[in-house]
Each structure stands twice: as C-alpha cells, then as structure tokens.
Design a protein around this motif. Structure first.
Motif, PDB file in Angstrom:
ATOM      1  N   HIS A 145      -4.874   7.398 -14.745  1.00  0.00           N
ATOM      2  CA  HIS A 145      -5.243   6.514 -13.393  1.00  0.00           C
ATOM      3  C   HIS A 145      -5.027   5.044 -13.832  1.00  0.00           C
ATOM      4  CE1 HIS A 145      -6.951  10.515 -12.656  1.00  0.00           C
ATOM      5  NE2 HIS A 145      -6.291  10.427 -11.225  1.00  0.00           N
ATOM      6  N   PRO A 146      -4.429   4.410 -12.860  1.00  0.00           N
ATOM      7  CA  PRO A 146      -4.252   2.768 -13.384  1.00  0.00           C
ATOM      8  C   PRO A 146      -5.697   2.265 -12.684  1.00  0.00           C
ATOM      9  CG  PRO A 146      -3.253   3.155 -11.135  1.00  0.00           C
ATOM     10  CD  PRO A 146      -3.889   4.711 -11.673  1.00  0.00           C
ATOM     11  N   ASN A 147      -5.997   0.946 -13.636  1.00  0.00           N
ATOM     12  CA  ASN A 147      -6.707   0.146 -13.160  1.00  0.00           C
ATOM     13  C   ASN A 147      -6.034  -1.072 -12.382  1.00  0.00           C
ATOM     14  OD1 ASN A 147      -8.458  -2.104 -13.176  1.00  0.00           O
ATOM     15  ND2 ASN A 147      -9.285  -2.073 -15.208  1.00  0.00           N
ATOM     16  N   TRP A 148      -6.321  -0.906 -11.181  1.00  0.00           N
ATOM     17  CA  TRP A 148      -5.358  -1.843 -10.277  1.00  0.00           C
ATOM     18  C   TRP A 148      -6.164  -2.669  -9.181  1.00  0.00           C
ATOM     19  CZ3 TRP A 148      -1.446   2.068  -7.632  1.00  0.00           C
ATOM     20  CH2 TRP A 148      -2.326   2.955  -6.874  1.00  0.00           C
TER      21      TRP A 148
ATOM     22  N   MET B 129       1.466   1.920  -3.577  1.00  0.00           N
ATOM     23  CA  MET B 129       0.394   2.200  -4.047  1.00  0.00           C
ATOM     24  C   MET B 129       0.189   3.690  -3.845  1.00  0.00           C
ATOM     25  SD  MET B 129      -2.415  -0.918  -3.608  1.00  0.00           S
ATOM     26  CE  MET B 129      -3.827  -0.315  -4.194  1.00  0.00           C
ATOM     27  N   THR B 130       0.527   4.383  -2.773  1.00  0.00           N
ATOM     28  CA  THR B 130       0.005   5.655  -2.315  1.00  0.00           C
ATOM     29  C   THR B 130       1.116   6.488  -3.142  1.00  0.00           C
ATOM     30  OG1 THR B 130      -0.424   4.959  -0.018  1.00  0.00           O
ATOM     31  CG2 THR B 130       0.072   7.026  -0.611  1.00  0.00           C
TER      32      THR B 130
ATOM     33  N   ALA C 215      -0.201   9.422 -10.479  1.00  0.00           N
ATOM     34  CA  ALA C 215      -1.098   9.210 -11.286  1.00  0.00           C
ATOM     35  C   ALA C 215      -2.056  10.343 -11.394  1.00  0.00           C
ATOM     36  CB  ALA C 215      -1.813   7.809 -10.948  1.00  0.00           C
ATOM     37  N   GLU C 216      -2.144  10.598 -10.244  1.00  0.00           N
ATOM     38  CA  GLU C 216      -3.118  12.066 -10.057  1.00  0.00           C
ATOM     39  C   GLU C 216      -2.481  13.406 -10.638  1.00  0.00           C
ATOM     40  OE1 GLU C 216      -6.276  12.212  -9.175  1.00  0.00           O
ATOM     41  OE2 GLU C 216      -6.408  14.408  -9.161  1.00  0.00           O
TER      42      GLU C 216
ATOM     43  N   PHE D  31       0.826  -1.234  -0.160  1.00  0.00           N
ATOM     44  CA  PHE D  31       0.032   0.083   0.148  1.00  0.00           C
ATOM     45  C   PHE D  31       0.834   1.304   0.190  1.00  0.00           C
ATOM     46  CE2 PHE D  31      -3.151   3.222   1.279  1.00  0.00           C
ATOM     47  CZ  PHE D  31      -4.080   2.826   0.333  1.00  0.00           C
TER      48      PHE D  31
ATOM     49  N   ALA E  62      -0.184   6.409  -6.545  1.00  0.00           N
ATOM     50  CA  ALA E  62      -1.529   7.300  -6.577  1.00  0.00           C
ATOM     51  C   ALA E  62      -1.153   8.810  -6.814  1.00  0.00           C
ATOM     52  CB  ALA E  62      -2.254   6.966  -5.350  1.00  0.00           C
TER      53      ALA E  62
ATOM     54  N   ASN F 291      -9.520  -0.842  -7.870  1.00  0.00           N
ATOM     55  CA  ASN F 291      -9.963   0.590  -8.039  1.00  0.00           C
ATOM     56  C   ASN F 291      -9.568   0.947  -9.660  1.00  0.00           C
ATOM     57  OD1 ASN F 291      -7.878   3.311  -8.072  1.00  0.00           O
ATOM     58  ND2 ASN F 291     -10.229   3.585  -7.598  1.00  0.00           N
ATOM     59  N   VAL F 292     -10.491   1.646 -10.150  1.00  0.00           N
ATOM     60  CA  VAL F 292     -10.159   2.379 -11.499  1.00  0.00           C
ATOM     61  C   VAL F 292     -10.919   3.684 -11.269  1.00  0.00           C
ATOM     62  CG1 VAL F 292     -11.818   1.233 -12.750  1.00  0.00           C
ATOM     63  CG2 VAL F 292     -10.223   2.518 -14.017  1.00  0.00           C
TER      64      VAL F 292
ATOM     65  N   PHE G 153      -9.059   7.037  -3.641  1.00  0.00           N
ATOM     66  CA  PHE G 153      -7.748   6.874  -3.125  1.00  0.00           C
ATOM     67  C   PHE G 153      -7.844   7.149  -1.555  1.00  0.00           C
ATOM     68  CE2 PHE G 153      -3.592   6.044  -1.996  1.00  0.00           C
ATOM     69  CZ  PHE G 153      -3.503   4.756  -2.755  1.00  0.00           C
TER      70      PHE G 153
ATOM     71  N   PHE H 175     -10.904  10.172  -8.628  1.00  0.00           N
ATOM     72  CA  PHE H 175      -9.605   9.293  -7.993  1.00  0.00           C
ATOM     73  C   PHE H 175      -9.254   9.697  -6.524  1.00  0.00           C
ATOM     74  CE2 PHE H 175      -4.999   8.483  -7.652  1.00  0.00           C
ATOM     75  CZ  PHE H 175      -5.365   6.752  -7.731  1.00  0.00           C
TER      76      PHE H 175
END
Lengths: 96, 96
Positions: A55-58, A42-43, A49-50, A39, A46, B60-61, B39, B35
């Motif tokens: 943005h990913p599909n994850w 992921m953060t 991506a923002e 995580f 994130a 999540n997407v 998140f 998003f």
C-alpha cells in the motif's frame, strides 16, 4: 523481500519518469484536472495496491496527489515498491 | 466565506471529539481495520466533499487516515470546514 541498495534503486529509477529516491522511499506526484479526476485515479490505484497487498503512503489535496512507496518490513525500498510504481504509471498512462 | 477567529474555532471544536486546531486548519485522524476499510471511508468522504465543493487535505498509509480542513480562499478555517468535519464524523459513525 530483500531491501535494494541505493545503487540498485537509482538504476531502476532510470525507467521511471518523475520518481525520486529520498529517505528510504521512492516518491512521485501528479496533478489532475480536479478532485474528481484525482480521486478516480486514487481509486484505481487502491484496488491494485490491495491486490498486491502493498500500500502507498499518499496524500491528496484537491487535484494534487503525492505518493511515497517503501516496504515497512524491509525498512527500505524493495521490488514490491517498483512493482506498485509500475502499476501506478500504467494507470496514469491509461487515464491520461 | 468569513474566516473564523481562533475563539470561534475553539468554541466550535467543543462539539467535535478528536479534532484539534493548528496552523490555520482543523485536524483529525482515524485508524481502521485495514487498508480496504480506510479507503472505503475515504471514498464516502470523497463523494460528500465533491458535493460540498470543499475538499480535504488528507493522507493515508495502510489503515491510517489523517485529515486537515481549511478554506484556501479565506486563508483559514470557515463554516465550510465545520460542515465537512460534521459530514466526516457522520460517515465514521455510520460505518463504525
């Protein structure tokens, strides 16, 4: 943003370890020590991506992370996806 | 941790809006503004999941979040899943 051809995608994927192309998206997966490590990464992803407004599909379960990237508006894979893929690889490398 | 029977699961699900039981897990999904909102909620859930040492299977997407809960060691749904489901609902309520 122009949709890339399959040839272009496969050519670009040569620069990426562990990524594959299937069903109109590029995919990868990672395994971490535990949920907290997963995580944390992921953060970091994130935020980037923002910032890229892409943005990913994850999906995640415990220490596993699966990521698919595609560009909805182009109905396929574009340079945006490769830009985010490179960012993800950089984050993984920095945290590895 | 004892695996709950299907009757027990369906009975408990009466207290949860928007959750369903299928394939040995309980499932829900949420849609957020964007998003960042999605998140943010994921991050709050992540901290509580880690504290409970019980983690979601989630995807999540963009503004969408899908969550499945099951207990690997019990090969089904246990009280642990309902505890985390309640926590998730509380977080959603607090942020909604």
């Amino acid at each position: 943003m122009k949709k890339l051809s399959e040839d272009e995608i496969h050519n670009k994927l040569k620069d990426f370890d562990g990524w594959t192309y299937a069903k109109g998206a590029i995919h990868t997966s990672f395994q971490f020590e535990n949920f907290k490590e997963a995580f944390t990464v992921m953060t970091r992803i994130a935020f980037e991506a923002e910032a890229q407004q892409h943005h990913p599909n994850w999906g995640n379960v415990y220490n596993q992370l699966e990521i698919s990237l595609s560009t909805h508006d182009a109905d396929g894979v574009t340079e945006k996806d490769f830009k985010l893929a490179r960012t993800i690889e950089d984050i993984i490398e920095a945290t590895g």
